[in-house]
Scaffold this motif. Structure first.
Motif: not given
Length: 505
Positions: A291-292, A396-402, A414-416, A463-465
């Motif tokens: 979602s992110l 957007a940057s927090s998507a990579y962090l997450t 691999m997840a990243i 909303l998903v977050a």
């Protein structure tokens, strides 16, 4: 401390007890951490420089005398698609290798691939050559995202992980600003010939990359990767050396680590186990990651894919001046990531991730409404975009962090790679298909629809977050997601008698 039996097999090793994660997380910020940030994080500046330059020189490359017989649509269409495809393939390929063979080997290889491909791009003499090396440049950059984000999060103390990760990913926009301004100079024919200026822009990327490579040579392997993959003694020695450097710099002894964990060492992790872990063991976290990444990809494409066409068609901006406008919205992105990043560690992940996603989406809805009313001109529309992207950049940057911190260590790269590939494909393939006709049609309603699509998906991600985000702030990576190799929960270190801050257990 890490203790290990000798000669583990390729797939199974001994069980060890280690306090390496706790020792890394309790380190104060030091010059050693700055070396990590500079050596690993500054590559995003090159990515921003690369992407922006190609977009801005598309017109020049299509002109007679450029030295390359291509059209502007081939540069923004075929070349862009090949770069995106290369990035997706590179992320998945190098992400798997990074989890298998280590962070250091791969972040050296991926930068070498990027540098070589960029240098070859500068020497392009035919369209097929240019397109081939655009793909390979993307291939190297995609690999960088997997190798670098995993290494950074495993080396930076938990107290600072959020702000460091967001700032590093946001530095992409520093490169974008540089690319916008550099292209204005490089395309000035009174300074450089038509077939020289655009080549020099790529050559500059090579020079900057070589400087980064010199610093990166001193960045170590991740001790977290080492102790899981059969190199417990090396991890212990490395962390001890870092502690000695930090104590010498700060002039004080470090407190002893307060926790240790037991690990069953494994030399390799199967792809099937990685997939089952990400999607079956952590389905809510997988939904969050998707979602992110998809939300931010579509919001960014709704704005940036057609920003030049919108300014030219609706406001009569000279095509040679759009770089100035892009530099402004790039600055908004940069400042958002840098200024908001500390709040992700202080206020918390859930509030900040959902808040930045929802706020940027709602602001883009507001921009669409003002644009539809005819209330904006080129300057005020750019100002609106700048505010939207101030918040969107941090999100957007927090998507990579997450996705870097919510899955077990063995699956991290691999997840990243997977979520980056999905987001990049959505933004770089589906996004242009959706937005190209809308933003270039010259119809107000079509552009409003493009804005609303991006805004809606960004709000959906928020909303998903709000429901699924993990409160990972200032927590050890091993507490957020237990390693697959764990032989038991982390336990407090015994306080019976003094314990040294480093050395053998």
């Amino acid at each position: 401390m890490a203790t290990s039996a000798p000669d583990p097999s390729p797939t199974d090793g001994p069980t060890i007890t280690t306090d390496v994660p706790a020792r890394l997380d309790r380190l104060p910020w030091s010059r050693w951490h700055w070396m990590i940030v500079i050596g690993l994080g500054t590559v995003w500046i090159l990515d921003g420089l690369e992407v922006t330059i190609v977009g801005n020189i598309a017109g020049r490359l299509s002109e007679p005398g450029s030295g390359l017989a291509v059209t502007s649509s081939e540069i923004t269409g075929l070349a862009a698609a090949l770069y995106v495809t290369g990035a997706c393939v590179g992320a998945l390929f190098f992400g798997w290798l990074t989890d298998r063979f280590g962070r250091k080997k791969l972040f050296m290889v991926t930068l070498a691939v990027y540098l070589s491909a960029t240098a070859m791009t500068a020497l392009s003499f035919a369209p097929w050559w240019f397109f081939t090396f655009r793909f390979l440049t993307g291939f190297g950059i995609g690999g960088e995202y997997a190798a670098i984000n995993s290494a950074i999060d495993e080396l930076i103390p938990s107290k600072y992980r959020g702000r460091v990760d967001l700032t590093i990913n946001g530095s992409y926009w520093l490169g974008a600003i540089g690319g916008s301004l550099l292209s204005i100079v490089a395309l000035n024919t009174s300074i450089f010939a038509k077939d020289v200026g655009w080549r020099l822009t790529f050559a500059l990327g090579v020079v900057l990359g070589l400087v980064i490579l010199l610093v990166r040579r001193h960045v170590p392997e991740s001790p977290r990767w080492q102790f899981i993959h059969g190199y417990g003694d090396e991890a212990k020695e490395l962390v001890g050396q870092v502690e000695e450097r930090v104590e010498a710099e700060k002039g004080t002894r470090l407190p002893p680590a307060d926790r240790e964990m037991t690990i069953h060492q494994r030399r390799s992790i199967g792809f099937g186990l990685i997939a089952r872990t990400v999607f079956l063991k952590y389905p809510k976290r997988a939904t969050l990651g998707l979602s992110l990444f998809i939300g931010q990809a579509f919001l960014y494409n709704a704005i940036t894919f057609g920003f030049g066409a919108i300014l030219i068609k609706f406001y009569g901006v000279n095509s040679g001046h759009t770089g100035y406008y892009f530099a402004v919205i790039a600055a908004g992105n940069l400042f958002g990531a840098v200024l908001l990043s500390p709040l992700f560690d202080i206020v918390g992940r859930r509030i900040m991730i959902s808040g930045t996603y929802l706020l940027s989406g709602l602001l883009l809805f507001g921009t669409a409404w003002l644009f539809n009313r005819g209330s904006l001109d080129a300057t005020t529309l750019t100002a609106c975009w700048c505010v939207v992207l101030f918040f969107a950049s941090a999100g957007a940057s927090s998507a990579y962090l997450t996705v870097s911190e919510i899955f077990p260590m063995e699956t991290r790269a691999m997840a990243i790679a997977f979520f980056y590939a999905i987001g990049t494909a959505a933004g770089g393939i589906t996004g242009p298909l959706v937005f190209s006709d809308l933003t270039s049609s010259g119809k107000v309603g079509d552009t409003v629809l493009a804005f609303c699509i991006g805004a809606a998906l960004m709000c959906a991600g928020g909303l998903v977050a709000a429901v699924f985000a993990v409160n990972a702030e200032q927590k050890s990576l091993e507490d957020i997601a237990t390693p697959l190799s764990s032989a038991g929960p982390a336990t407090p270190t015994s306080t019976a008698g003094p314990k040294p801050s480093h050395g053998a257990a």
